[in-house]
Design a protein around this motif. Structure first.
Motif, PDB file in Angstrom:
ATOM      1  N   GLY A 231     -31.173 -12.998 114.306  1.00 41.29           N
ATOM      2  CA  GLY A 231     -31.151 -13.190 112.849  1.00 41.29           C
ATOM      3  C   GLY A 231     -29.974 -12.506 112.157  1.00 41.29           C
ATOM      4  O   GLY A 231     -29.679 -12.804 110.998  1.00 41.29           O
ATOM      5  N   ASP A 232     -29.295 -11.596 112.869  1.00 42.14           N
ATOM      6  CA  ASP A 232     -28.170 -10.894 112.229  1.00 42.14           C
ATOM      7  C   ASP A 232     -27.061 -11.855 111.799  1.00 42.14           C
ATOM      8  O   ASP A 232     -26.490 -11.724 110.708  1.00 42.14           O
ATOM      9  N   ALA A 233     -26.754 -12.816 112.685  1.00 43.76           N
ATOM     10  CA  ALA A 233     -25.633 -13.728 112.396  1.00 43.76           C
ATOM     11  C   ALA A 233     -25.916 -14.519 111.118  1.00 43.76           C
ATOM     12  O   ALA A 233     -25.032 -14.701 110.273  1.00 43.76           O
ATOM     13  N   ALA A 234     -27.180 -14.976 110.966  1.00 41.04           N
ATOM     14  CA  ALA A 234     -27.534 -15.765 109.772  1.00 41.04           C
ATOM     15  C   ALA A 234     -27.362 -14.927 108.506  1.00 41.04           C
ATOM     16  O   ALA A 234     -26.854 -15.408 107.484  1.00 41.04           O
ATOM     17  N   ILE A 235     -27.788 -13.664 108.585  1.00 42.29           N
ATOM     18  CA  ILE A 235     -27.653 -12.769 107.420  1.00 42.29           C
ATOM     19  C   ILE A 235     -26.179 -12.546 107.089  1.00 42.29           C
ATOM     20  O   ILE A 235     -25.749 -12.679 105.935  1.00 42.29           O
ATOM     21  N   LEU A 236     -25.388 -12.239 108.113  1.00 48.83           N
ATOM     22  CA  LEU A 236     -23.968 -11.949 107.884  1.00 48.83           C
ATOM     23  C   LEU A 236     -23.211 -13.169 107.388  1.00 48.83           C
ATOM     24  O   LEU A 236     -22.338 -13.074 106.520  1.00 48.83           O
ATOM     25  N   HIS A 237     -23.574 -14.327 107.928  1.00 48.80           N
ATOM     26  CA  HIS A 237     -22.919 -15.554 107.467  1.00 48.80           C
ATOM     27  C   HIS A 237     -23.208 -15.758 105.987  1.00 48.80           C
ATOM     28  O   HIS A 237     -22.317 -16.078 105.194  1.00 48.80           O
ATOM     29  N   ASP A 238     -24.452 -15.529 105.589  1.00 44.56           N
ATOM     30  CA  ASP A 238     -24.810 -15.707 104.174  1.00 44.56           C
ATOM     31  C   ASP A 238     -24.114 -14.674 103.287  1.00 44.56           C
ATOM     32  O   ASP A 238     -23.622 -15.019 102.201  1.00 44.56           O
ATOM     33  N   LEU A 239     -24.050 -13.426 103.731  1.00 48.19           N
ATOM     34  CA  LEU A 239     -23.377 -12.392 102.929  1.00 48.19           C
ATOM     35  C   LEU A 239     -21.903 -12.741 102.756  1.00 48.19           C
ATOM     36  O   LEU A 239     -21.330 -12.601 101.665  1.00 48.19           O
ATOM     37  N   MET A 244     -17.483 -14.894  99.314  1.00 48.16           N
ATOM     38  CA  MET A 244     -16.463 -15.912  99.066  1.00 48.16           C
ATOM     39  C   MET A 244     -16.742 -16.676  97.778  1.00 48.16           C
ATOM     40  O   MET A 244     -15.831 -17.207  97.152  1.00 48.16           O
ATOM     41  N   GLU A 245     -18.029 -16.727  97.382  1.00 50.21           N
ATOM     42  CA  GLU A 245     -18.393 -17.475  96.173  1.00 50.21           C
ATOM     43  C   GLU A 245     -18.265 -16.651  94.895  1.00 50.21           C
ATOM     44  O   GLU A 245     -18.438 -17.184  93.795  1.00 50.21           O
ATOM     45  N   LEU A 246     -17.986 -15.358  95.028  1.00 48.06           N
ATOM     46  CA  LEU A 246     -17.841 -14.526  93.823  1.00 48.06           C
ATOM     47  C   LEU A 246     -16.703 -15.068  92.973  1.00 48.06           C
ATOM     48  O   LEU A 246     -15.698 -15.540  93.501  1.00 48.06           O
ATOM     49  N   PRO A 247     -16.850 -14.987  91.649  1.00 48.20           N
ATOM     50  CA  PRO A 247     -15.726 -15.404  90.805  1.00 48.20           C
ATOM     51  C   PRO A 247     -14.504 -14.556  91.145  1.00 48.20           C
ATOM     52  O   PRO A 247     -14.647 -13.414  91.586  1.00 48.20           O
ATOM     53  N   ALA A 248     -13.316 -15.138  90.974  1.00 53.10           N
ATOM     54  CA  ALA A 248     -12.094 -14.425  91.309  1.00 53.10           C
ATOM     55  C   ALA A 248     -12.080 -13.080  90.597  1.00 53.10           C
ATOM     56  O   ALA A 248     -12.242 -13.009  89.385  1.00 53.10           O
ATOM     57  N   GLN A 249     -11.954 -12.029  91.366  1.00 54.38           N
ATOM     58  CA  GLN A 249     -11.991 -10.667  90.820  1.00 54.38           C
ATOM     59  C   GLN A 249     -10.753  -9.955  91.333  1.00 54.38           C
ATOM     60  O   GLN A 249     -10.258 -10.266  92.401  1.00 54.38           O
ATOM     61  N   PRO A 250     -10.301  -8.964  90.613  1.00 57.53           N
ATOM     62  CA  PRO A 250      -9.229  -8.164  91.178  1.00 57.53           C
ATOM     63  C   PRO A 250      -9.726  -7.503  92.464  1.00 57.53           C
ATOM     64  O   PRO A 250     -10.920  -7.297  92.614  1.00 57.53           O
ATOM     65  N   ALA A 251      -8.811  -7.219  93.377  1.00 56.93           N
ATOM     66  CA  ALA A 251      -9.182  -6.528  94.600  1.00 56.93           C
ATOM     67  C   ALA A 251      -9.793  -5.195  94.221  1.00 56.93           C
ATOM     68  O   ALA A 251      -9.699  -4.748  93.084  1.00 56.93           O
ATOM     69  N   ILE A 252     -10.423  -4.559  95.192  1.00 50.90           N
ATOM     70  CA  ILE A 252     -11.151  -3.321  94.945  1.00 50.90           C
ATOM     71  C   ILE A 252     -10.276  -2.297  94.230  1.00 50.90           C
ATOM     72  O   ILE A 252     -10.732  -1.538  93.399  1.00 50.90           O
ATOM     73  N   LEU A 253      -8.965  -2.317  94.503  1.00 48.64           N
ATOM     74  CA  LEU A 253      -8.074  -1.346  93.883  1.00 48.64           C
ATOM     75  C   LEU A 253      -7.237  -1.961  92.746  1.00 48.64           C
ATOM     76  O   LEU A 253      -6.353  -1.315  92.230  1.00 48.64           O
ATOM     77  N   GLY A 254      -7.525  -3.222  92.384  1.00 47.92           N
ATOM     78  CA  GLY A 254      -6.733  -3.854  91.328  1.00 47.92           C
ATOM     79  C   GLY A 254      -7.074  -3.295  89.963  1.00 47.92           C
ATOM     80  O   GLY A 254      -7.995  -2.496  89.823  1.00 47.92           O
ATOM     81  N   ARG A 255      -6.351  -3.726  88.979  1.00 47.47           N
ATOM     82  CA  ARG A 255      -6.628  -3.208  87.631  1.00 47.47           C
ATOM     83  C   ARG A 255      -7.919  -3.805  87.085  1.00 47.47           C
ATOM     84  O   ARG A 255      -8.196  -4.953  87.253  1.00 47.47           O
TER      85      ARG A 255
END
Ligand code: ZN
Length: 255
Positions: A231-239, A244-255
């Motif tokens: 079941g790990d693969a299914a969870i990781l694939h979904d995460l 990938m579906e998150l709205p375009a955001q600055p990178a973790i260190l972006g402004r």
């Protein structure tokens, strides 16, 4: 001549006092201040349990030291839901230690640390989690922290830490919009799916792969096995899909 000396001394004093009140100017360069800046902001939130018996005891340690040296966190939440702040948000608290998330070291420099009064073996109280959710709403909104970047100490320091424990309700947090949680309805895992790569995409440090797996299981499955589980693969694939579906955001260190 005397007047000139006096003037020079006065000028010197002025420069020194300008440096004393302004951010420290490096004498190696000419100071040409720009108004275009702001205090440094945290980019993620790290949750801990105190592994102690009382909030009072934890407060004392977070203002002094533990057996490993001086420690702190920005916030502590008591079992009764009472919130304490120990360090200003723009300051670097000493809560995460050696750590890495999404390839970024030194998580203390980019995070807010929240300690939960919990001995590590007991469930987290409703009042405490409700109080945490109020604080998370405030912090993510006010500091502009991306809500999915709420993780555990064990996630960012998998070889050294295991807090918060398996009792921590990550699913409840995700239902409120903080952190990630696998969806009920998931796309089929494609052939050739690379679960290790997905674990890295989620953010885990794979330098000790078994420790990373244990941290992943603690967070997403409420258990701590150090090898792959059904079941790990299914969870990781979904995460990975959710990221990938998150709205375009600055990178973790972006402004
Ligand atoms: Zn911790």
């Amino acid at each position: 001549m005397k007047v000139l000396h006096l003037l020079a001394a006065l000028l010197c004093l002025l420069v020194v006092s300008a440096c004393a009140t302004a951010p420290p100017c490096n004498p190696l360069a000419d100071w040409h201040p720009s108004p275009n800046h702001e205090p440094r902001r945290a980019r993620m939130i790290v949750i801990h349990h105190t592994a102690m018996r009382s909030a009072e005891g934890a407060l004392l340690v977070l203002q002094t030291r533990n057996s490993g040296g001086r420690v702190s966190a920005h916030y502590l939440i008591g079992e009764d839901g009472r919130r304490y702040q120990l360090v200003a948000e723009q300051e670097r608290a000493w809560h995460a230690g050696p750590s890495r998330w999404s390839g970024i070291d030194d998580i203390n420099s980019i995070s807010i640390g929240i300690e939960l009064d919990n001995d590590g073996s007991e469930p987290f109280s409703d009042a405490q989690i409700e109080s945490l959710l109020v604080l998370l709403a405030d912090l993510t909104e006010r500091l502009g922290i991306q809500p999915h970047l709420v993780v555990g100490h064990g996630d960012v320091a998998p070889t050294k830490k295991d807090d918060p424990s398996v009792h921590f309700p990550w699913q409840r947090l995700a239902q409120a919009g903080y952190g990630l949680w696998p969806r009920e309805v998931r796309a089929p895992v494609p052939a050739g799916f690379d679960a290790w790569a997905a674990l890295r995409v989620v953010g885990y440090d794979l330098r000790d792969p078994e420790a990373a797996l244990a941290a992943f299981h603690r967070h997403f499955r409420g258990r701590e096995e150090r090898e792959w589980l059904e079941g790990d693969a299914a969870i990781l694939h979904d995460l990975q899909m959710q990221l990938m579906e998150l709205p375009a955001q600055p990178a973790i260190l972006g402004r």
